[in-house]
Design a protein around this motif. Structure first.
Motif, mmCIF file in Angstrom:
data_model
loop_
_atom_site.group_PDB
_atom_site.id
_atom_site.type_symbol
_atom_site.label_atom_id
_atom_site.label_comp_id
_atom_site.label_asym_id
_atom_site.label_seq_id
_atom_site.Cartn_x
_atom_site.Cartn_y
_atom_site.Cartn_z
ATOM 1 N N LYS A 66 0.839 -1.206 0.000
ATOM 2 C CA LYS A 66 0.000 0.000 0.000
ATOM 3 C C LYS A 66 0.869 1.249 0.000
ATOM 4 O O LYS A 66 0.574 2.231 -0.695
ATOM 5 N N TRP A 67 1.945 1.212 0.781
ATOM 6 C CA TRP A 67 2.847 2.360 0.821
ATOM 7 C C TRP A 67 3.511 2.570 -0.537
ATOM 8 O O TRP A 67 3.591 3.696 -1.032
ATOM 9 N N TYR A 68 3.977 1.480 -1.164
ATOM 10 C CA TYR A 68 4.641 1.585 -2.471
ATOM 11 C C TYR A 68 3.681 2.173 -3.514
ATOM 12 O O TYR A 68 4.073 3.031 -4.306
ATOM 13 N N LYS A 69 2.448 1.717 -3.504
ATOM 14 C CA LYS A 69 1.466 2.210 -4.469
ATOM 15 C C LYS A 69 1.197 3.692 -4.268
ATOM 16 O O LYS A 69 1.048 4.451 -5.244
ATOM 17 N N LEU A 75 1.923 -0.982 -8.769
ATOM 18 C CA LEU A 75 2.488 -2.055 -7.952
ATOM 19 C C LEU A 75 3.412 -2.963 -8.756
ATOM 20 O O LEU A 75 3.569 -4.133 -8.419
ATOM 21 N N ASN A 76 4.020 -2.423 -9.780
ATOM 22 C CA ASN A 76 5.010 -3.193 -10.542
ATOM 23 C C ASN A 76 6.364 -3.013 -9.848
ATOM 24 O O ASN A 76 7.228 -2.263 -10.307
ATOM 25 N N VAL A 77 6.544 -3.716 -8.755
ATOM 26 C CA VAL A 77 7.708 -3.533 -7.886
ATOM 27 C C VAL A 77 8.938 -4.239 -8.487
ATOM 28 O O VAL A 77 8.874 -5.429 -8.786
ATOM 29 N N GLY A 124 -4.790 -4.317 -6.414
ATOM 30 C CA GLY A 124 -4.264 -4.154 -7.764
ATOM 31 C C GLY A 124 -2.899 -4.773 -7.941
ATOM 32 O O GLY A 124 -2.053 -4.263 -8.692
ATOM 33 N N PHE A 125 -2.667 -5.893 -7.275
ATOM 34 C CA PHE A 125 -1.369 -6.566 -7.337
ATOM 35 C C PHE A 125 -1.047 -6.979 -8.772
ATOM 36 O O PHE A 125 -1.917 -7.404 -9.526
ATOM 37 N N PRO A 167 -0.603 10.800 -15.914
ATOM 38 C CA PRO A 167 -0.985 9.821 -14.885
ATOM 39 C C PRO A 167 0.220 9.361 -14.077
ATOM 40 O O PRO A 167 1.305 9.163 -14.629
ATOM 41 N N ALA A 168 0.018 9.199 -12.788
ATOM 42 C CA ALA A 168 1.123 8.837 -11.896
ATOM 43 C C ALA A 168 1.805 7.548 -12.317
ATOM 44 O O ALA A 168 3.023 7.404 -12.179
ATOM 45 N N SER A 169 1.047 6.606 -12.845
ATOM 46 C CA SER A 169 1.621 5.307 -13.233
ATOM 47 C C SER A 169 2.529 5.394 -14.450
ATOM 48 O O SER A 169 3.271 4.454 -14.740
ATOM 49 N N LEU A 170 2.492 6.519 -15.189
ATOM 50 C CA LEU A 170 3.314 6.674 -16.393
ATOM 51 C C LEU A 170 4.549 7.533 -16.154
ATOM 52 O O LEU A 170 5.491 7.491 -16.955
ATOM 53 N N ARG A 171 4.555 8.291 -15.091
ATOM 54 C CA ARG A 171 5.655 9.228 -14.857
ATOM 55 C C ARG A 171 6.980 8.483 -14.687
ATOM 56 O O ARG A 171 7.068 7.528 -13.929
ATOM 57 N N GLY A 172 7.974 8.959 -15.428
ATOM 58 C CA GLY A 172 9.294 8.344 -15.349
ATOM 59 C C GLY A 172 9.463 7.116 -16.226
ATOM 60 O O GLY A 172 10.550 6.528 -16.253
ATOM 61 N N PHE A 173 8.420 6.724 -16.951
ATOM 62 C CA PHE A 173 8.510 5.537 -17.800
ATOM 63 C C PHE A 173 9.439 5.808 -18.981
ATOM 64 O O PHE A 173 9.294 6.803 -19.692
ATOM 65 N N LYS A 174 10.396 4.916 -19.211
ATOM 66 C CA LYS A 174 11.375 5.084 -20.291
ATOM 67 C C LYS A 174 10.770 4.589 -21.595
ATOM 68 O O LYS A 174 11.083 3.500 -22.092
#
Length: 280
Positions: A66-69, A75-77, A124-125, A167-174
């Motif tokens: 939860k913290w990582y998300k 959650l792609n750790v 959302g694992f 979107p937060a999930s895309l930020r920093g994506f190479k």
């Protein structure tokens, strides 16, 4: 008796036990009895691996996920990820990446309980990291690039910015590196025809290749022919960073692109007009 239990937990010396037994529980002050109770529970839990795993799942794994998300938006750790010191104290130093990998393995072996599966689904694992990157990051990132720049000629150095409108999930994506690996190594799509078809159907892969072919490959080959009088490009050739080279072509790895055309028919497979253009 409680004295025996207390002596076992606290590891009292053998010579002291006979002297304490006649005293009964009165010899154990309240703090000692409490400590004995807690220690005994821990000892029992340690002897029960299933109970221990369930405890770790609820007390460490789920809170860390939860913290990582909340921090990364997904959650792609990464497998080597360790929770940093900036996190709440109970989870600092927790090897979350390894735990995620182990959980995926447990799921494949059907070792997870129903309540664990339900909790992970609700959170959302990510069960399949490669599929997640493809569907939840690559495809949306390509759409973002198309909306932003009007084309899909993604440069290798392109990284989705850390902006509020992204979107937060895309930020920093190479994105650039990922697209380049798809073009030259067929990452994601080499062993998965469904993913390739998904890109082809939506037009991302086709448009990206068309754009790269017309904007970089053809002009670079024309420059090479004008400079050297032929198109027999060596596999290691890179266009120089000089004034006589168009700025958008400087540093372009033409040799690698030509090598892919020769060996894998990149850009030209199923397109006779492009093949003819290169032969000319």
């Amino acid at each position: 008796s409680s004295i025996c239990a207390f002596s076992t937990v606290m590891r009292l010396p053998n010579w002291l036990l006979p002297r304490l037994k006649p005293l009964g529980t009165a010899a154990c002050p309240a703090w000692a009895r409490h400590l004995c109770s807690v220690s005994c529970s821990s000892a029992i839990e340690a002897q029960n691996p299933v109970s221990t795993e369930h405890s770790k799942f609820s007390r460490q794994f789920l809170p860390a996920l939860k913290w990582y998300k909340s921090e990364h938006g997904h959650l792609n750790v990464p497998q080597a990820y360790v929770v940093p010191r900036s996190a709440p104290e109970p989870m600092r130093g927790y090897k979350l990446g390894r735990a995620v990998n182990n959980t995926r393995t447990q799921q494949k072996r059907s070792d997870l309980m129903d309540w664990q599966l339900q909790a992970l689904r609700e959170l959302g694992f990510v069960w399949d990291a490669r599929k997640y990157v493809f569907m939840q990051r690559l495809v949306p990132a390509l759409q973002w690039h198309k909306n932003k720049f009007g084309h899909l000629n993604v440069q290798t150095a392109c990284v989705v910015p850390d902006d509020e409108d992204v979107p937060a999930s895309l930020r920093g994506f190479k994105l650039g590196r990922t697209v380049t690996n798809i073009r030259f190594r067929s990452d994601f799509v080499k062993t998965n025809p469904m993913l390739r078809q998904h890109l082809e159907t939506r037009g991302e892969l086709t448009q990206a290749r068309q754009s790269a072919f017309s904007r970089r490959v053809v002009p670079a080959l024309e420059w090479f022919q004008g400079r050297f009088g032929h198109t027999n490009v060596g596999s290691g050739f890179v266009l120089p960073n000089s004034e006589d080279v168009p700025s958008q072509l400087r540093g372009y790895k033409l040799g690698a692109a030509v090598n892919q055309i020769r060996s894998n028919h990149l850009y030209v497979k199923g397109d006779a007009s492009r093949m003819q253009l290169l032969q000319n």
